[in-house]
Design a protein around this motif. Structure first.
Motif: not given
Length: 463
Positions: A299-309, A337-348
């Motif tokens: 019922x909540x939009x975010x059922x699991x936060x990044x901190x919980x994960x 991703x663990x330490x980032x609060x911003x987007x970043x590019x992922x090289x293929x």
């Protein structure tokens, strides 16, 4: 069979249209320019755009609805998303491996699906993301209701059934779930002239994915497997994707395109963005290991936060998906991703197969890939070759529930050969250099990422 399709010209000027001899030369040239700017391939057909970059003499290759001047050539894809006639209930499809399947599009049409079909002409103003996925009947029975309750948005799902008895089981799944009735368009595919028990039978995984994708009626598509859960509902994902589509093109020109050209995003190839929520998996088949019960938290939009994960990662409950096969998901760059609060590019990198969100006219899967083995990696390679770039979304992720090994399809015996043929074809088609199996440098980087998580969990347990 060969994975190469048939080329056909997208546009040729019909001289019979030149009826009025009184048209002046300037008006005729204006007409041609307008036509060239407006032409594009049918939805999901391969589009090759060859044009001179405004900033250099290099060439760009775009996919989808890119409208820049240059030569265009389409490669026809099978249309599994056709609109049926009023008295038509199904279409017959001959698979490349000479097996027939009958497709019943929207056999079960959801409330959301009915609304989207009424508003189909308003696709550009649509602000929704539809999950496109497929599965066996067992997987549908096990996972679909939970996924629909979690997502709370449109879904296009293809299911393979064997007979009328299994079709009735599919009906029962729909009847039992209000969430499925509200959100899920279920497309039924049935074998014809063969059964799953035949020695040469196969699971047409990419054909099923295409059935689901070609019936998506929203602006964006979220290509996912049936046994994964997004950590939040659709509305949160829409918010992030809308921000990313605005921010990324503004900064994309600062970095080099992976094909060696100036950024195709910044220089006129729209829609070539794919956003990747990192995939985590439970270390055992027990949802009770999560800090919250998804069934109670939907019922909540975010059922699991990044901190919980992340706390689950430290405890060893969650880990990056399929660490035993690093090329598939480890390139997502979990440590960043663990330490980032911003987007970043992922090289293929070769054999990368992340789940992703993109504009809904992404290239289709190649249905020469069946069963298990490189079927998802093939489509992501195609996206990379046609100019897509991949980006991480900082707060979003998906959770995989490990498979019961008895439910897995067998490996596709010709996966490697078909993979190499497809890479050769795609690289030639888009004019890019082939990426072969990961070399020493990439292998070391992937192993470093695996070691990072192994040591992270050990250090947490010691402390």
């Amino acid at each position: 069979p060969s994975i190469q399709g048939t080329y056909y010209p997208l546009f040729s000027l019909d001289t019979s249209l030149l009826i009025g001899y009184s048209l002046c030369l300037s008006a005729l040239l204006l007409l041609v320019v307008v036509v060239v700017q407006m032409i594009h391939c049918d939805n999901h057909d391969l589009l090759r755009v060859s044009a001179l970059s405004s900033s250099s003499t290099s060439r760009r290759y775009c996919h989808g609805s890119a409208k820049i001047e240059g030569e265009r050539t389409c490669l026809k894809a099978p249309n599994l998303g056709v609109q049926l006639a009023p008295n038509q209930v199904s279409i017959m499809y001959q698979h490349p491996y000479d097996r027939w399947f009958e497709i019943f599009p929207a056999q079960f049409l959801s409330s959301a699906g009915a609304r989207l079909r009424r508003d189909e002409s308003q696709l550009e103003s649509n602000r929704e993301i539809a999950i496109a996925t497929q599965g066996t009947l067992d997987r549908i029975e096990m996972h679909l209701d939970r996924l629909a309750r979690c997502w709370q948005g449109p879904m296009s799902v293809a299911v393979l059934v064997e007979n009328a008895k299994e079709l009735e089981r599919a009906r029962a799944v729909v009847r039992r779930s209000r969430a499925i009735q509200q959100w899920v368009d279920l497309h039924v595919v049935q074998r014809r002239g063969h059964t799953r028990g035949d020695p040469t039978a196969f699971y047409p995984i990419n054909m099923l994915r295409n059935v689901a994708m070609q019936h998506v009626k929203t602006r964006w598509v979220f290509v996912l497997d049936i046994d994964l859960l997004p950590n939040a509902c659709m509305s949160m994902y829409v918010g992030w994707v809308e921000v990313m589509e605005e921010v990324v093109p503004l900064q994309a020109g600062r970095s080099e395109h992976q094909h060696g050209d100036a950024s195709s995003i910044a220089s006129g190839c729209p829609g070539l963005l794919a956003f990747i929520p990192p995939a985590l998996e439970l270390t055992r088949e027990d949802m009770s290991d999560l800090p919250v019960s998804p069934d109670e938290a939907f019922e909540q939009c975010e059922f699991l936060s990044k901190a919980q994960a992340l706390e689950c990662v430290y405890q060893g409950t969650l880990r990056p998906m399929h660490m035993y096969y690093p090329p598939a998901y480890i390139p997502t760059n979990y440590s960043r991703w663990i330490s980032s609060n911003s987007w970043f590019e992922i090289p293929y990198s070769s054999r990368f197969e992340p789940y992703y969100i993109a504009r809904s006219d992404v290239p289709l899967f190649n249905d020469s890939f069946v069963d298990r083995g490189r079927n998802f990696a093939q489509q992501v390679y195609h996206m990379w070759a046609s100019g897509y770039r991949f980006y991480s979304i900082p707060s979003l992720f998906v959770i995989d529930i490990p498979h019961n090994s008895t439910m897995q399809a067998p490996f596709f015996a010709n996966a490697l050969q078909t993979w190499n043929e497809f890479k050769n074809f795609s690289s030639s088609f888009y004019g890019v250099e082939k990426l072969y199996s990961h070399g020493a440098t990439l292998g070391n980087r992937l192993q470093t990422e695996v070691d990072f998580f192994t040591n992270l969990v050990k250090a947490k347990k010691v402390s």
